[in-house]
Design a protein around this motif. Sequence first.
Motif, short mmCIF file in Angstrom:
data_model
loop_
_atom_site.label_atom_id
_atom_site.label_comp_id
_atom_site.label_asym_id
_atom_site.label_seq_id
_atom_site.Cartn_x
_atom_site.Cartn_y
_atom_site.Cartn_z
N ALA A 1 0.77 -1.24 -0.17
CA ALA A 1 -0.06 -0.23 0.19
C ALA A 1 0.78 1.05 -0.16
CB ALA A 1 -1.04 -0.07 1.33
N VAL A 2 1.88 1.44 0.66
CA VAL A 2 2.83 2.36 0.60
C VAL A 2 3.51 2.55 -0.83
CG1 VAL A 2 5.15 3.09 1.55
CG2 VAL A 2 3.65 2.15 3.03
N VAL A 3 3.98 1.82 -1.47
CA VAL A 3 4.35 1.81 -2.95
C VAL A 3 3.13 2.56 -3.80
CG1 VAL A 3 5.39 0.90 -4.92
CG2 VAL A 3 6.08 0.07 -2.52
N ARG A 4 1.84 1.85 -3.52
CA ARG A 4 0.76 2.36 -4.40
C ARG A 4 0.55 3.64 -3.99
NH1 ARG A 4 -2.46 -1.02 -2.57
NH2 ARG A 4 -2.07 -2.68 -4.26
N ASP A 5 0.45 4.05 -2.76
CA ASP A 5 0.03 5.52 -2.43
C ASP A 5 1.25 6.46 -2.97
OD1 ASP A 5 -2.02 4.81 -1.34
OD2 ASP A 5 -1.27 4.70 0.99
N TYR A 6 2.52 5.92 -2.95
CA TYR A 6 3.62 6.83 -3.50
C TYR A 6 3.32 7.09 -4.74
CZ TYR A 6 8.58 7.51 -5.12
OH TYR A 6 9.58 8.03 -5.74
N TYR A 7 3.11 6.26 -5.75
CA TYR A 7 2.76 6.75 -7.15
C TYR A 7 1.37 7.38 -7.48
CZ TYR A 7 6.90 4.42 -8.99
OH TYR A 7 8.22 4.03 -9.29
N ALA A 8 0.52 7.08 -6.50
CA ALA A 8 -0.63 7.85 -6.41
C ALA A 8 -0.42 9.47 -6.21
CB ALA A 8 -1.81 7.31 -5.39
N ALA A 9 0.45 9.61 -5.39
CA ALA A 9 0.76 11.19 -4.68
C ALA A 9 1.76 11.64 -5.86
CB ALA A 9 1.91 11.06 -3.61
N ILE A 10 2.65 10.82 -6.82
CA ILE A 10 3.24 11.48 -7.81
C ILE A 10 2.40 11.86 -9.07
CG2 ILE A 10 5.15 10.71 -9.50
CD1 ILE A 10 6.62 9.00 -7.80
N GLY A 11 1.40 11.01 -9.36
CA GLY A 11 0.31 11.22 -10.25
C GLY A 11 -0.43 12.33 -10.05
N ALA A 12 -0.53 12.67 -8.94
CA ALA A 12 -1.32 13.91 -8.52
C ALA A 12 -0.29 15.01 -8.13
CB ALA A 12 -2.04 13.52 -7.08
N GLY A 13 0.61 14.98 -8.38
CA GLY A 13 1.61 16.23 -8.17
C GLY A 13 2.19 16.47 -7.23
N SER A 14 1.56 15.64 -6.02
CA SER A 14 2.09 15.77 -4.63
C SER A 14 3.52 15.08 -4.23
CB SER A 14 1.08 15.23 -3.56
OG SER A 14 -0.27 15.59 -4.00
N TYR A 15 4.39 16.12 -4.85
CA TYR A 15 5.87 15.45 -4.40
C TYR A 15 6.22 15.74 -3.15
CZ TYR A 15 5.37 16.00 -9.60
OH TYR A 15 4.89 15.84 -10.97
N ALA A 16 6.03 16.48 -2.32
CA ALA A 16 6.23 16.26 -1.04
C ALA A 16 5.66 15.24 -0.25
CB ALA A 16 5.82 17.77 -0.30
N ARG A 17 4.55 14.89 -0.38
CA ARG A 17 4.03 13.55 0.08
C ARG A 17 4.76 12.52 -0.32
NH1 ARG A 17 -0.55 10.67 -1.26
NH2 ARG A 17 -1.59 9.38 0.34
N ALA A 18 4.81 12.37 -1.48
CA ALA A 18 5.80 11.28 -2.26
C ALA A 18 7.07 11.07 -1.56
CB ALA A 18 5.81 11.21 -3.48
N TYR A 19 7.78 12.31 -1.49
CA TYR A 19 9.05 12.38 -0.88
C TYR A 19 9.21 11.64 0.57
CZ TYR A 19 13.68 14.29 0.59
OH TYR A 19 15.03 14.59 0.94
N ALA A 20 8.01 12.08 1.32
CA ALA A 20 8.09 11.72 2.94
C ALA A 20 7.97 10.09 2.93
CB ALA A 20 6.71 12.39 3.57
#
Length: 232
Positions: free
Chosen positions: A117-136
């Motif tokens: 689920a962490v990896v899935r959320d990671y790419y969902a954040a990237i697709g939404a442009g939420s790079y700070a969230r993906a970075y964390a």
Amino acid sequence: MPATSKPLLTLCALAGALVLSACGERPAADAAPSTSQDQAEALPGPEQFDGSITGMSARPGPGNVPLSGEPPPPVVAEPADEVDLLNPETGMLPGAPADADAQTGMPAEPTPQDAVAVVRDYYAAIGAGSYARAYAMWSDGGRASKQTPQQFADGFADTADVVATLGEPTREDPGAGQRYIQVPASITATRTDGSVHRYAGTYTLHRTVVDGATDEQRAWRIASADLREVRE
């Protein structure tokens, strides 16, 4: 009979009555009262109680039951304490979760599916442009990515869309107070120029299980990535 005989008989009868009286004999009519009086003196008298004419104590007994007046209200059973409802085999309340962590109030330990689920959320954040969230989502507050937050965001400047297909995680590898797990991934990235690039590889996630670790340190975070572009 000569006239002189009647006075003689009367005198004899009177003498006989005097003789009986002297011998202690009494008429039959006086015998019954004498017998009742003798029996009454021979029998024990009734035991005297505390003043109740019913023979019961005038003092209330257990439960404070009065001898007169309205009866006391019925006793209402108190609800059983929760401790009485505990399952004697498990020591838990009915319907309570069997997870020991739930009983102690500690957060449940992350599972391998939580790592996916962490990896899935990671790419969902990237697709939404939420790079700070993906970075964390990288370990050590993002520093495990080997990039600064700005460098990380700039790496996706020409990415228009990204789709991740994730496989089943491998067996969790224990370490000295550490846990590692790998999640297979296939990535399809569409760039701003319309070109499509595909990547395949694995993400390695890590978490800490030592005493005193924070919730953040106990959660799965990305430790490293090994992705290679797939040429068709």
